[in-house]
Scaffold this motif. Structure first.
Motif: not given
Ligand code: NAD
Ligand code: WQD
Length: 339
Positions: A11, A43-44, A47-48, A53
């Motif tokens: 991250t 993390v999100d 995913e975007k 994810k």
């Protein structure tokens, strides 16, 4: 089934950009981080960007028990990219034990668990700091390494030596160390980038924070170096070009046989830019006038450092495609997205 890769420090700044690159190349990515210098929201954001994810586990990799059960669970992984480390040069001088304990224990735990679980491909985030004050430029991998002035830097030099000793006896593990020069810039989406906590140590985040009004003024450290404009020269590399270098290194580990145990590559553009070059590129791409003044040289800084990356170009078939303007523009877009 997708190839699985474990990204420690996933991250963090370089880890998150590399995760995007691997996901977009069809890998299943598992991120592991203790969130000491990054945020779960990454993390999100990954995913975007990718539509996928990644799995995330919050673990302190200095914890032997937790690290070992994490690796057991992911023993089907094809490799590990080890970004997890503390990285603030100045802080490491004040807290040497913390830096050696964290950075070296992570490395020892990861290597040991890779061997136990027969996970074969290891990539280590090393740094141009292992060259110290260079005798000759550009720096090749053959250039002498020197004891870095900071404990942080020394965790990279000692880390490389640990890997060298370990792969000699390891039955299962092969490794590549990538010696990064100066990574800057951000993903073009503006969703991930470098997010330093507190006062930034590095040039680029300092510049963008001054322009954003978070800090008053940039101090340019030294104007009397023996360089074209008197300011120090570095090899800045776009973080996405750096992410691609990890993909190239991973392919190399996959393609070579067991006898090719350990290789080291410089990862830079080969171009040296001065602090004033970076400021002027930033002013152009951001259309901002930067507030700066000159100050004394910063202790421990070398006048000039830039890479000969021809080994990476020949062996990894890797090269950079993004310019200094791309770097400063994307850094600014990232900073603006934080408002
Ligand atoms: P970063 O701080 O953004 O990322 C490192 C991540 O490691 C962070 O998310 C942090 O929370 C995590 N971490 C630290 N200790 C941990 C622990 N005990 N267990 C689990 N996670 C832990 O840094 P970055 O800029 O992305 O750097 C990544 C790697 O590249 C580091 O190893 C760094 O030393 C190396 N490197 C960075 C640069 C640079 O200028 N950014 C240059 C050369 C090398
Ligand atoms: C770049 C140039 C400064 C801040 C560090 C680590 C190295 C590696 C990369 C991890 C220098 C000048 C900076 C400021 C300035 N990290 N500067 N005013 O020092 O080359 O490398 O990050 O491995 O180990 O040492 O990068 O971004 O700090 O500095 O004038 O406020 O910008 O003097 O010439 P550096 P940096």
């Amino acid at each position: 089934m997708k190839n699985k890769v474990i990204i420690t420090g996933g991250t963090g700044y370089i880890g998150s950009h590399t995760a995007v690159e691997f996901i977009q190349n069809g890998f299943e990515v598992v991120l592991v981080d203790n969130l000491s210098n990054s945020d779960i929201s990454i993390v999100d954001r990954i995913e975007k960007i990718t539509g996928i994810k990644p799995e995330f586990e919050e673990i302190d990799l200095t914890d032997i028990k937790k690290t070992s059960s994490f690796f057991k669970k992911h023993k089907d992984a094809k490799g590990v990219i080890n970004f997890a480390a503390l990285k603030a040069v100045g802080e490491s001088v004040q807290k040497p034990i913390e830096y050696y304990r964290n950075n070296l224990n992570i490395l020892l735990n990861v290597l040991e668990n890779m061997e136990v679980n027969s996970i074969s491909n290891f990539i280590f985030s090393s740094s141009a700091t292992v060259y110290g004050l260079p005798d000759k430029l550009p720096i090749t991998e053959e250039s002498e390494t020197k004891r870095p002035t900071s404990p942080y830097g020394n965790t990279k030099k000692v880390g490389e030596e640990i890997i060298e000793d370990f792969v000699k006896i390891a039955k299962n593990v092969k490794a590549i160390s990538l010696r990064y020069f100066n990574p800057i810039g951000a993903h073009k989406s503006g969703l991930i980038g470098e997010a330093p906590t507190g006062i930034p140590n590095n040039l680029m985040p300092y510049i963008t924070q001054v322009a954003a009004g978070v800090r008053k003024e940039l101090k340019v450290f030294g104007k009397d170096y023996d360089t074209k404009d008197g300011t120090a020269i570095r090899d800045y590399i776009h973080v996405m070009d750096l992410a691609v270098a990890h993909m190239a290194a991973f392919k190399r580990l996959n393609d070579t046989g067991k006898d090719q145990k350990y290789e080291i590559f410089n990862i830079g553009t080969g171009i040296g830019y001065s602090v004033l070059d970076v400021i002027s590129s930033f002013e152009k791409t951001s259309k901002q006038k930067l507030n700066y003044s000159f100050d004394d040289r910063r202790e421990g800084d070398v006048p000039m450092l830039y890479a000969d990356s021809s080994k990476a170009s020949k062996v990894l078939h890797w090269g950079t495609s993004l310019s200094l303007d791309d770097m400063t523009r994307s850094s600014w877009e990232w900073e603006e997205s934080l408002k």
